[in-house]
Design a protein around this motif. Structure first.
Motif, PDB file in Angstrom:
ATOM      1  N   ALA A 109      -2.380  85.273 -12.894  1.00 17.94           N
ATOM      2  CA  ALA A 109      -1.479  83.900 -14.363  1.00 17.94           C
ATOM      3  C   ALA A 109      -2.848  83.204 -14.678  1.00 17.94           C
ATOM      4  O   ALA A 109      -3.527  82.782 -14.195  1.00 17.94           O
ATOM      5  CB  ALA A 109      -0.421  83.029 -13.584  1.00 17.94           C
ATOM      6  N   GLU A 110      -3.484  83.040 -16.046  1.00 14.43           N
ATOM      7  CA  GLU A 110      -3.579  82.226 -16.360  1.00 14.43           C
ATOM      8  C   GLU A 110      -3.376  81.218 -17.524  1.00 14.43           C
ATOM      9  O   GLU A 110      -3.787  81.571 -18.418  1.00 14.43           O
ATOM     10  CB  GLU A 110      -5.294  83.516 -16.894  1.00 14.43           C
ATOM     11  CG  GLU A 110      -6.569  82.585 -17.344  1.00 14.43           C
ATOM     12  CD  GLU A 110      -7.802  83.903 -18.314  1.00 14.43           C
ATOM     13  OE1 GLU A 110      -8.636  83.230 -18.296  1.00 14.43           O
ATOM     14  OE2 GLU A 110      -7.462  85.315 -18.637  1.00 14.43           O
ATOM     15  N   TYR A 111      -4.458  79.777 -17.010  1.00 11.17           N
ATOM     16  CA  TYR A 111      -4.348  79.110 -18.274  1.00 11.17           C
ATOM     17  C   TYR A 111      -5.581  78.018 -18.721  1.00 11.17           C
ATOM     18  O   TYR A 111      -6.135  78.270 -17.633  1.00 11.17           O
ATOM     19  CB  TYR A 111      -4.076  77.592 -17.791  1.00 11.17           C
ATOM     20  CG  TYR A 111      -2.082  77.991 -16.816  1.00 11.17           C
ATOM     21  CD1 TYR A 111      -1.040  77.508 -18.013  1.00 11.17           C
ATOM     22  CD2 TYR A 111      -2.159  78.330 -15.414  1.00 11.17           C
ATOM     23  CE1 TYR A 111       0.261  77.200 -16.938  1.00 11.17           C
ATOM     24  CE2 TYR A 111      -0.369  78.678 -14.538  1.00 11.17           C
ATOM     25  CZ  TYR A 111       0.316  78.064 -15.904  1.00 11.17           C
ATOM     26  OH  TYR A 111       1.520  77.862 -15.454  1.00 11.17           O
ATOM     27  N   VAL A 112      -5.835  79.280 -19.785  1.00  6.85           N
ATOM     28  CA  VAL A 112      -7.081  79.446 -19.923  1.00  6.85           C
ATOM     29  C   VAL A 112      -7.564  77.224 -20.243  1.00  6.85           C
ATOM     30  O   VAL A 112      -7.015  76.397 -21.176  1.00  6.85           O
ATOM     31  CB  VAL A 112      -7.501  79.481 -21.713  1.00  6.85           C
ATOM     32  CG1 VAL A 112      -8.722  79.739 -22.345  1.00  6.85           C
ATOM     33  CG2 VAL A 112      -7.101  81.408 -21.864  1.00  6.85           C
ATOM     34  N   PRO A 113      -8.791  76.845 -19.629  1.00  5.31           N
ATOM     35  CA  PRO A 113      -9.338  75.763 -19.472  1.00  5.31           C
ATOM     36  C   PRO A 113      -9.146  74.689 -20.797  1.00  5.31           C
ATOM     37  O   PRO A 113      -9.402  74.112 -20.932  1.00  5.31           O
ATOM     38  CB  PRO A 113     -10.223  75.635 -18.263  1.00  5.31           C
ATOM     39  CG  PRO A 113     -10.408  77.532 -18.628  1.00  5.31           C
ATOM     40  CD  PRO A 113      -9.704  78.111 -19.413  1.00  5.31           C
ATOM     41  N   THR A 114      -9.637  76.116 -22.226  1.00  8.53           N
ATOM     42  CA  THR A 114      -9.778  74.867 -23.160  1.00  8.53           C
ATOM     43  C   THR A 114      -8.866  76.268 -24.267  1.00  8.53           C
ATOM     44  O   THR A 114      -9.031  77.089 -24.388  1.00  8.53           O
ATOM     45  CB  THR A 114     -10.974  74.858 -23.630  1.00  8.53           C
ATOM     46  OG1 THR A 114     -11.668  73.878 -25.119  1.00  8.53           O
ATOM     47  CG2 THR A 114     -11.921  75.918 -23.795  1.00  8.53           C
ATOM     48  N   ILE A 115      -8.025  75.181 -25.083  1.00 11.35           N
ATOM     49  CA  ILE A 115      -7.489  76.263 -26.675  1.00 11.35           C
ATOM     50  C   ILE A 115      -8.373  76.882 -27.326  1.00 11.35           C
ATOM     51  O   ILE A 115      -7.954  78.057 -28.227  1.00 11.35           O
ATOM     52  CB  ILE A 115      -6.568  75.118 -26.986  1.00 11.35           C
ATOM     53  CG1 ILE A 115      -5.310  74.290 -26.528  1.00 11.35           C
ATOM     54  CG2 ILE A 115      -5.671  75.848 -28.343  1.00 11.35           C
ATOM     55  CD1 ILE A 115      -4.426  75.152 -25.941  1.00 11.35           C
ATOM     56  N   GLU A 116      -9.228  76.590 -27.600  1.00 11.32           N
ATOM     57  CA  GLU A 116     -10.657  77.321 -28.265  1.00 11.32           C
ATOM     58  C   GLU A 116     -11.222  78.241 -27.221  1.00 11.32           C
ATOM     59  O   GLU A 116     -12.294  79.588 -28.311  1.00 11.32           O
ATOM     60  CB  GLU A 116     -11.312  75.985 -29.151  1.00 11.32           C
ATOM     61  CG  GLU A 116     -11.073  75.309 -28.959  1.00 11.32           C
ATOM     62  CD  GLU A 116     -10.829  74.132 -28.852  1.00 11.32           C
ATOM     63  OE1 GLU A 116     -10.117  73.358 -29.369  1.00 11.32           O
ATOM     64  OE2 GLU A 116     -10.725  74.148 -27.410  1.00 11.32           O
ATOM     65  N   ALA A 117     -10.968  78.184 -26.223  1.00 13.75           N
ATOM     66  CA  ALA A 117     -11.384  79.789 -25.658  1.00 13.75           C
ATOM     67  C   ALA A 117     -10.179  81.094 -25.530  1.00 13.75           C
ATOM     68  O   ALA A 117      -9.403  81.300 -25.737  1.00 13.75           O
ATOM     69  CB  ALA A 117     -11.853  79.699 -23.760  1.00 13.75           C
ATOM     70  N   GLN A 118     -11.098  82.201 -25.255  1.00 12.52           N
ATOM     71  CA  GLN A 118     -10.405  83.345 -25.142  1.00 12.52           C
ATOM     72  C   GLN A 118      -9.754  83.663 -23.768  1.00 12.52           C
ATOM     73  O   GLN A 118     -10.712  82.901 -22.245  1.00 12.52           O
ATOM     74  CB  GLN A 118     -11.166  84.835 -25.701  1.00 12.52           C
ATOM     75  CG  GLN A 118     -11.385  85.138 -27.010  1.00 12.52           C
ATOM     76  CD  GLN A 118     -10.521  85.000 -27.802  1.00 12.52           C
ATOM     77  OE1 GLN A 118      -9.181  86.114 -27.057  1.00 12.52           O
ATOM     78  NE2 GLN A 118     -10.456  84.433 -28.656  1.00 12.52           N
ATOM     79  N   PRO A 119      -8.875  84.730 -23.155  1.00 13.98           N
ATOM     80  CA  PRO A 119      -8.858  84.778 -21.961  1.00 13.98           C
ATOM     81  C   PRO A 119      -9.376  85.881 -21.433  1.00 13.98           C
ATOM     82  O   PRO A 119     -10.714  86.353 -21.623  1.00 13.98           O
ATOM     83  CB  PRO A 119      -7.276  85.040 -21.953  1.00 13.98           C
ATOM     84  CG  PRO A 119      -7.259  85.543 -23.619  1.00 13.98           C
ATOM     85  CD  PRO A 119      -8.060  84.762 -24.323  1.00 13.98           C
ATOM     86  N   ASP A 120      -9.304  85.901 -19.454  1.00 17.43           N
ATOM     87  CA  ASP A 120     -10.636  87.225 -19.342  1.00 17.43           C
ATOM     88  C   ASP A 120      -9.965  87.897 -19.915  1.00 17.43           C
ATOM     89  O   ASP A 120      -8.938  88.655 -18.326  1.00 17.43           O
ATOM     90  CB  ASP A 120     -10.688  86.680 -18.234  1.00 17.43           C
ATOM     91  CG  ASP A 120     -11.913  87.422 -17.216  1.00 17.43           C
ATOM     92  OD1 ASP A 120     -11.841  88.622 -17.987  1.00 17.43           O
ATOM     93  OD2 ASP A 120     -12.134  86.692 -16.262  1.00 17.43           O
ATOM     94  N   TYR A 121      -9.966  88.995 -20.564  1.00 16.58           N
ATOM     95  CA  TYR A 121      -9.205  90.708 -20.965  1.00 16.58           C
ATOM     96  C   TYR A 121      -9.920  91.074 -19.574  1.00 16.58           C
ATOM     97  O   TYR A 121      -8.472  91.679 -19.904  1.00 16.58           O
ATOM     98  CB  TYR A 121     -10.223  90.775 -22.040  1.00 16.58           C
ATOM     99  CG  TYR A 121      -9.460  89.971 -23.458  1.00 16.58           C
ATOM    100  CD1 TYR A 121      -8.328  89.411 -23.770  1.00 16.58           C
ATOM    101  CD2 TYR A 121     -10.565  89.404 -23.900  1.00 16.58           C
ATOM    102  CE1 TYR A 121      -8.081  89.243 -24.663  1.00 16.58           C
ATOM    103  CE2 TYR A 121     -10.066  88.334 -25.178  1.00 16.58           C
ATOM    104  CZ  TYR A 121      -8.874  88.565 -25.787  1.00 16.58           C
ATOM    105  OH  TYR A 121      -8.413  87.663 -26.158  1.00 16.58           O
ATOM    106  N   ASP A 122     -10.392  91.418 -18.936  1.00 15.55           N
ATOM    107  CA  ASP A 122     -10.930  92.258 -17.942  1.00 15.55           C
ATOM    108  C   ASP A 122     -10.204  91.906 -17.033  1.00 15.55           C
ATOM    109  O   ASP A 122      -9.453  93.224 -16.192  1.00 15.55           O
ATOM    110  CB  ASP A 122     -12.505  92.053 -17.091  1.00 15.55           C
ATOM    111  CG  ASP A 122     -13.091  92.590 -18.467  1.00 15.55           C
ATOM    112  OD1 ASP A 122     -13.008  93.410 -19.520  1.00 15.55           O
ATOM    113  OD2 ASP A 122     -13.918  92.247 -18.371  1.00 15.55           O
ATOM    114  N   ARG A 123      -9.935  90.706 -16.885  1.00 12.52           N
ATOM    115  CA  ARG A 123      -8.809  90.354 -15.366  1.00 12.52           C
ATOM    116  C   ARG A 123      -7.613  90.779 -15.794  1.00 12.52           C
ATOM    117  O   ARG A 123      -6.973  91.181 -14.949  1.00 12.52           O
ATOM    118  CB  ARG A 123      -8.931  88.788 -14.978  1.00 12.52           C
ATOM    119  CG  ARG A 123      -9.916  88.367 -14.478  1.00 12.52           C
ATOM    120  CD  ARG A 123     -10.444  86.782 -13.797  1.00 12.52           C
ATOM    121  NE  ARG A 123      -9.298  87.174 -12.956  1.00 12.52           N
ATOM    122  CZ  ARG A 123      -8.744  85.983 -12.767  1.00 12.52           C
ATOM    123  NH1 ARG A 123      -9.007  84.232 -13.558  1.00 12.52           N
ATOM    124  NH2 ARG A 123      -8.427  85.483 -11.306  1.00 12.52           N
TER     125      ARG A 123
END
Length: 178
Positions: free
Chosen positions: A155-169
């Protein structure tokens, strides 16, 4: 739960930002180990889809504010590429874009490994997964990996809408769950 009932949902502030300003997420925080909540969304052909109808396999759920933005476009294309490279793990991209807009976007983008689903009707997904942005009626950027037994393994809530998620994880979680 319908869009007219979010007042009873928990609210979380400062989980994510939009243009450097904290926004309020409505709904519970989903954590690793939780049972994946069911939700109802609309497919690009206007049919109703429930998460429970997609069970029995590892699934990646990618929440985006709108496919018509550069970061959401890049995120969806990246997941399409990852699935093409690593094998068929269903990726569901959920936004509040209308199903017709999602269909148009997918046709123009030429993507065939990601399924887009619309939460525009009653915000069922946004409220169930705690990604509804109260101030904007959009979904926050988040990624969830659910195993074949419907347990959340990432589960990843990205800290800023303008950023990408951690694809590797995400990739590690999805392929380790399979």
């Amino acid at each position: 739960m319908t869009a007219t009932q979010p007042a009873t949902q928990p609210r979380r502030r400062a989980v994510t930002t939009f243009r450097d300003r904290p926004v309020t997420l409505v709904g519970p925080e989903i954590r690793v180990g939780d049972r994946a909540p069911d939700f109802t969304v609309v497919a690009t052909d206007m049919s109703t889809v429930t998460f429970s109808s997609l069970g029995g396999a590892v699934r990646v759920i990618s929440a985006v504010p709108s496919l018509d933005t550069p970061v959401c476009d890049a995120q969806t294309r990246r997941f399409n590429q990852v699935v093409a490279e690593h094998g068929e793990i269903p990726v569901l991209t959920v936004s509040v874009d209308l199903p017709t807009a999602q269909a148009r976007w997918c046709g123009a983008a030429g993507l065939d490994h990601v399924r887009t689903l619309s939460d525009h009707r009653d915000l069922s997904f946004g409220l169930a997964y705690g990604v509804l942005i109260e101030e904007l009626r959009l979904l926050a950027r988040a990624v969830f990996v659910v195993d074949a037994d419907d347990t959340v393994v990432h589960a990843e809530y990205v800290p800023t809408i303008e950023a990408q998620p951690d694809y590797d994880r995400v990739v590690r979680a999805a392929w380790n769950a399979g």
